[in-house]
Write a protein that holds these residues in place. Structure first.
Motif, PDB file in Angstrom:
ATOM      1  N   ARG A   1      36.011  41.642  49.621  1.00  0.00           N
ATOM      2  CA  ARG A   1      35.073  40.789  50.349  1.00  0.00           C
ATOM      3  C   ARG A   1      35.902  39.739  50.754  1.00  0.00           C
ATOM      4  O   ARG A   1      35.639  38.881  51.888  1.00  0.00           O
ATOM      5  CB  ARG A   1      34.084  39.867  49.372  1.00  0.00           C
ATOM      6  CG  ARG A   1      33.141  41.028  48.762  1.00  0.00           C
ATOM      7  CD  ARG A   1      32.488  40.090  47.397  1.00  0.00           C
ATOM      8  NE  ARG A   1      33.479  39.806  46.552  1.00  0.00           N
ATOM      9  CZ  ARG A   1      33.394  38.888  45.584  1.00  0.00           C
ATOM     10  NH1 ARG A   1      32.317  38.168  45.333  1.00  0.00           N
ATOM     11  NH2 ARG A   1      34.332  38.548  44.639  1.00  0.00           N
ATOM     12  N   GLY A   2      37.253  39.330  50.771  1.00  0.00           N
ATOM     13  CA  GLY A   2      38.113  38.291  51.039  1.00  0.00           C
ATOM     14  C   GLY A   2      39.356  38.854  51.793  1.00  0.00           C
ATOM     15  O   GLY A   2      39.329  40.222  52.151  1.00  0.00           O
ATOM     16  N   SER A   3      40.078  37.768  52.688  1.00  0.00           N
ATOM     17  CA  SER A   3      41.240  38.022  53.040  1.00  0.00           C
ATOM     18  C   SER A   3      42.354  37.221  52.621  1.00  0.00           C
ATOM     19  O   SER A   3      41.991  36.117  52.121  1.00  0.00           O
ATOM     20  CB  SER A   3      40.819  37.926  54.668  1.00  0.00           C
ATOM     21  OG  SER A   3      40.442  36.447  54.913  1.00  0.00           O
ATOM     22  N   LEU A   4      43.556  37.823  53.141  1.00  0.00           N
ATOM     23  CA  LEU A   4      44.567  37.015  52.965  1.00  0.00           C
ATOM     24  C   LEU A   4      45.185  36.390  54.068  1.00  0.00           C
ATOM     25  O   LEU A   4      45.001  37.157  55.273  1.00  0.00           O
ATOM     26  CB  LEU A   4      45.719  38.001  52.172  1.00  0.00           C
ATOM     27  CG  LEU A   4      45.425  38.584  51.025  1.00  0.00           C
ATOM     28  CD1 LEU A   4      46.567  39.801  50.637  1.00  0.00           C
ATOM     29  CD2 LEU A   4      45.318  37.601  49.894  1.00  0.00           C
ATOM     30  N   LEU A   5      45.639  35.281  54.032  1.00  0.00           N
ATOM     31  CA  LEU A   5      46.499  34.659  55.317  1.00  0.00           C
ATOM     32  C   LEU A   5      47.748  35.168  55.301  1.00  0.00           C
ATOM     33  O   LEU A   5      48.556  35.114  54.433  1.00  0.00           O
ATOM     34  CB  LEU A   5      46.425  33.124  55.175  1.00  0.00           C
ATOM     35  CG  LEU A   5      45.031  32.633  54.936  1.00  0.00           C
ATOM     36  CD1 LEU A   5      45.147  30.826  54.773  1.00  0.00           C
ATOM     37  CD2 LEU A   5      44.015  32.764  56.004  1.00  0.00           C
TER      38      LEU A   5
ATOM     39  N   ASP B   1      41.863  41.506  51.723  1.00  0.00           N
ATOM     40  CA  ASP B   1      42.595  41.444  50.361  1.00  0.00           C
ATOM     41  C   ASP B   1      42.522  42.509  49.526  1.00  0.00           C
ATOM     42  O   ASP B   1      41.223  42.804  49.315  1.00  0.00           O
ATOM     43  CB  ASP B   1      42.088  40.154  49.780  1.00  0.00           C
ATOM     44  CG  ASP B   1      42.576  39.671  48.302  1.00  0.00           C
ATOM     45  OD1 ASP B   1      43.331  40.466  47.592  1.00  0.00           O
ATOM     46  OD2 ASP B   1      42.189  38.601  47.905  1.00  0.00           O
ATOM     47  N   PRO B   2      43.515  43.103  48.905  1.00  0.00           N
ATOM     48  CA  PRO B   2      43.398  44.530  48.412  1.00  0.00           C
ATOM     49  C   PRO B   2      42.849  44.344  47.022  1.00  0.00           C
ATOM     50  O   PRO B   2      42.374  45.276  46.501  1.00  0.00           O
ATOM     51  CB  PRO B   2      44.945  44.875  48.437  1.00  0.00           C
ATOM     52  CG  PRO B   2      45.780  43.846  48.433  1.00  0.00           C
ATOM     53  CD  PRO B   2      44.855  42.584  49.406  1.00  0.00           C
ATOM     54  N   LEU B   3      42.850  43.100  46.435  1.00  0.00           N
ATOM     55  CA  LEU B   3      42.175  42.706  45.288  1.00  0.00           C
ATOM     56  C   LEU B   3      40.734  42.272  45.390  1.00  0.00           C
ATOM     57  O   LEU B   3      40.210  42.245  44.375  1.00  0.00           O
ATOM     58  CB  LEU B   3      43.089  41.689  44.391  1.00  0.00           C
ATOM     59  CG  LEU B   3      44.458  42.109  44.372  1.00  0.00           C
ATOM     60  CD1 LEU B   3      45.150  40.956  43.512  1.00  0.00           C
ATOM     61  CD2 LEU B   3      44.722  43.520  43.431  1.00  0.00           C
ATOM     62  N   ASP B   4      40.259  42.175  46.378  1.00  0.00           N
ATOM     63  CA  ASP B   4      38.842  41.681  46.573  1.00  0.00           C
ATOM     64  C   ASP B   4      38.490  42.258  47.829  1.00  0.00           C
ATOM     65  O   ASP B   4      38.865  41.365  49.068  1.00  0.00           O
ATOM     66  CB  ASP B   4      38.729  40.195  46.287  1.00  0.00           C
ATOM     67  CG  ASP B   4      37.477  39.621  46.490  1.00  0.00           C
ATOM     68  OD1 ASP B   4      36.595  40.264  46.945  1.00  0.00           O
ATOM     69  OD2 ASP B   4      37.320  38.193  46.423  1.00  0.00           O
TER      70      ASP B   4
ATOM     71  N   ARG C   1      48.527  34.817  51.031  1.00  0.00           N
ATOM     72  CA  ARG C   1      47.480  34.010  49.848  1.00  0.00           C
ATOM     73  C   ARG C   1      46.127  33.962  50.453  1.00  0.00           C
ATOM     74  O   ARG C   1      45.995  34.020  51.855  1.00  0.00           O
ATOM     75  CB  ARG C   1      47.825  32.514  49.518  1.00  0.00           C
ATOM     76  CG  ARG C   1      49.276  32.660  48.979  1.00  0.00           C
ATOM     77  CD  ARG C   1      49.125  32.996  47.518  1.00  0.00           C
ATOM     78  NE  ARG C   1      50.326  32.800  46.635  1.00  0.00           N
ATOM     79  CZ  ARG C   1      51.421  33.363  46.532  1.00  0.00           C
ATOM     80  NH1 ARG C   1      51.255  34.431  47.078  1.00  0.00           N
ATOM     81  NH2 ARG C   1      52.532  33.114  45.811  1.00  0.00           N
ATOM     82  N   THR C   2      45.155  33.915  49.654  1.00  0.00           N
ATOM     83  CA  THR C   2      43.723  33.705  50.150  1.00  0.00           C
ATOM     84  C   THR C   2      43.748  32.158  50.390  1.00  0.00           C
ATOM     85  O   THR C   2      44.736  31.260  50.180  1.00  0.00           O
ATOM     86  CB  THR C   2      42.700  33.788  49.071  1.00  0.00           C
ATOM     87  OG1 THR C   2      42.689  32.959  47.861  1.00  0.00           O
ATOM     88  CG2 THR C   2      42.690  35.155  48.702  1.00  0.00           C
ATOM     89  N   ALA C   3      42.782  31.594  51.102  1.00  0.00           N
ATOM     90  CA  ALA C   3      42.867  30.027  51.468  1.00  0.00           C
ATOM     91  C   ALA C   3      42.605  29.410  50.156  1.00  0.00           C
ATOM     92  O   ALA C   3      43.244  28.345  50.218  1.00  0.00           O
ATOM     93  CB  ALA C   3      41.640  29.871  52.306  1.00  0.00           C
ATOM     94  N   ALA C   4      41.834  29.941  49.138  1.00  0.00           N
ATOM     95  CA  ALA C   4      41.783  29.411  47.916  1.00  0.00           C
ATOM     96  C   ALA C   4      42.838  29.069  47.239  1.00  0.00           C
ATOM     97  O   ALA C   4      43.220  28.025  46.648  1.00  0.00           O
ATOM     98  CB  ALA C   4      40.410  29.763  47.139  1.00  0.00           C
TER      99      ALA C   4
END
Length: 143
Positions: free
Chosen positions: A92-96, A87-90, A53-56
């Motif tokens: 700019r982001g990352s998954l934990l 994050d494959p969907l974003d 999941r992302t942190a959010a």
């Protein structure tokens, strides 16, 4: 006569209080790896239950704010319990994502919690613990 909605509401309200989670986690966390405590364990546990999941996203699921989840994730990354992946969907982001060490830590901690709960319920009348598990399961499965 069975429990009423009012009685169930009151008991669940007490159960969900932070101090009661902390009390349940107390014995389990004495066996936790360095850096894992009552305030950050929900991050590890949530990742294990929910997957990357992302942190959010994780913050919404475990009831912590995003910045707190990010700080805990930074610490767990330093400890080798989780890693960040793109994050494959974003882009700019990352998954934990839990590492194998993080997964083992959660598995061990859950085992310790299960042993503690076995001790708590050992003197309960026959069938009471089974009824509690069934009832909570029905409550959580209801849409």
């Amino acid at each position: 006569m069975g429990a009423t909605g009012d009685e169930l509401e009151e008991v669940l309200g007490r159960f969900l209080q932070r101090r009661n989670r902390v009390r349940l986690y107390g014995g389990m966390l004495t066996q936790a790896p360095d850096g894992v405590d009552k305030s950050n364990y929900p991050v590890l546990s949530g990742l294990e239950r929910l997957g990357p999941r992302t942190a959010a996203q994780l913050a919404l699921e475990v009831g912590l704010d995003r910045s707190r989840v990010s700080r805990h994730a930074d610490r767990f990354e330093e400890l080798g319990l989780l890693r960040r992946v793109p994050d494959p969907l974003d882009g700019r982001g990352s998954l934990l994502v839990l590492t194998a060490e993080g997964e083992a830590a959660v598995r061990d901690l859950r085992g310790a919690l299960a042993q503690h709960l076995d001790q708590v319920i050992q003197d309960w009348p026959d069938g009471l613990a089974d009824a509690l598990v069934e009832g909570l399961g029905r409550l959580m499965d209801r849409e």
